[in-house]
Design an enzyme around this catalytic site. Sequence first.
Site, PDB file in Angstrom:
ATOM      1  N   ASP A 252       0.852  -1.189   0.000  1.00  0.00           N
ATOM      2  CA  ASP A 252       0.000   0.000   0.000  1.00  0.00           C
ATOM      3  C   ASP A 252       0.889   1.242   0.000  1.00  0.00           C
ATOM      4  O   ASP A 252       2.015   1.204   0.510  1.00  0.00           O
ATOM      5  CB  ASP A 252      -0.916   0.014   1.225  1.00  0.00           C
ATOM      6  CG  ASP A 252      -2.117   0.915   1.038  1.00  0.00           C
ATOM      7  OD1 ASP A 252      -3.193   0.395   0.666  1.00  0.00           O
ATOM      8  OD2 ASP A 252      -1.994   2.133   1.239  1.00  0.00           O
ATOM      9  N   CYS A 341     -14.655  -0.516  -6.351  1.00  0.00           N
ATOM     10  CA  CYS A 341     -15.627   0.004  -5.383  1.00  0.00           C
ATOM     11  C   CYS A 341     -16.243   1.312  -5.864  1.00  0.00           C
ATOM     12  O   CYS A 341     -16.860   2.034  -5.085  1.00  0.00           O
ATOM     13  CB  CYS A 341     -14.982   0.196  -4.015  1.00  0.00           C
ATOM     14  SG  CYS A 341     -13.616   1.378  -4.007  1.00  0.00           S
TER      15      CYS A 341
END
Length: 401
Positions: A252, A341
């Site tokens: 990340d 998403c």
Amino acid sequence: MESATVRLKKGEGRSLKAGGPWIYDNEIDTITGDYTNGDIVSVEDFDGYFLGRGFINTNSKLTIRIMSRKKGNEVNESFLEMRVRNAWEYRKATVDTSSCRLIFGEADFLPGIVVDKFEDILVVESLALGIDRLKPVILEKLKKVLEEEGIKIRGIYERSDAKVRLQEGMERYKGFIGPSFDTKVEISENGVKYQVDVQDGQKTGFFLDQKYNRLAIQRLCKDKRVLDCFTHTGSFALNAGIAGAREVLGVDASELGIAQAKENAALNGLSDRVAFQCADVFELLPQLEKNGETFDVVILDPPAFTKSRNSVKNAVKGYREINLRGMKLVKDGGYLATCSCSHFMTPELFTKTIREAAANVHKRLRQVEYRTQAADHPILWAGDETSYYLKFYIFQVCDEK
């Protein structure tokens, strides 16, 4: 009782009549009677036919959000308790409620408010002026309904810090509602423990919508080498680890996210098998390919690359790129879990983008399953404004032979 009535222009309100919850400023013909922004008003069609009741805010292009379509209903305390009770009964029937989304805005017929439960802590996000005025009653009724089940809520934290509040003429806000408490909350999901930071974590602190998608990848990961991209606080990586993966790398770009992911790995006794790296996924994937790295399972859980219709074209490029790169790192016969998403990345467009990525790298995909968000984020079938946003595929990736 409301004192103002909104009448729509002839031919407008099509989305509302199809089940949608919103009325835009350009659909309104007249407003008669006295009101202040945030008040409940009646809505009528051009010919006076009753369409519903909702709260009004002329600061916003999204001017009215419908609370009820039944003529006899008043939006009062008993009405709000009914809505809250229905939301809880639905969760009890459909999901593990130890930590879950209790109220999901329009999909629970309470537009503009989200409430998440992390064990005995509630986190609330209020995005509309009208619902903000009703928020104290909604939270009071929620605590009452939960207490009837033997669930004592020890604290509430507000995360109403989204930019969209500015469009409503409201300030962004975060802080305690009532007494303060330790904002690091330990939860357990799918057998994995997490420290959730409700004060400084993304959104309300943790992405509950992927709960059962994380569980779905567990059966693929035993004794496998796994790459989890956009790991946030390590959730997919930790599910792989708890399922018995041989080696897991979570990646990340957020240093805070990676620090929390490492804490979560230690919390679960997985630090020896689950490692994390702070890096830009778009830069790291080509480097891993160049180094000859391959994985049995690759997981792609990126943030929304688009939050408006105007930027969909650039988002498609981003989704195509990471899926293309991800597929190249999957061993022949291995598995790819990939999702979007973004509401504006439609299921059809997302599917098309993945298909194009596979063709570009000469990979054959065999669909294992297609999933959406967990049931505590219900998908309401209603007009154009939809609560359906999460698309999640698991594929077997095969080389062309």
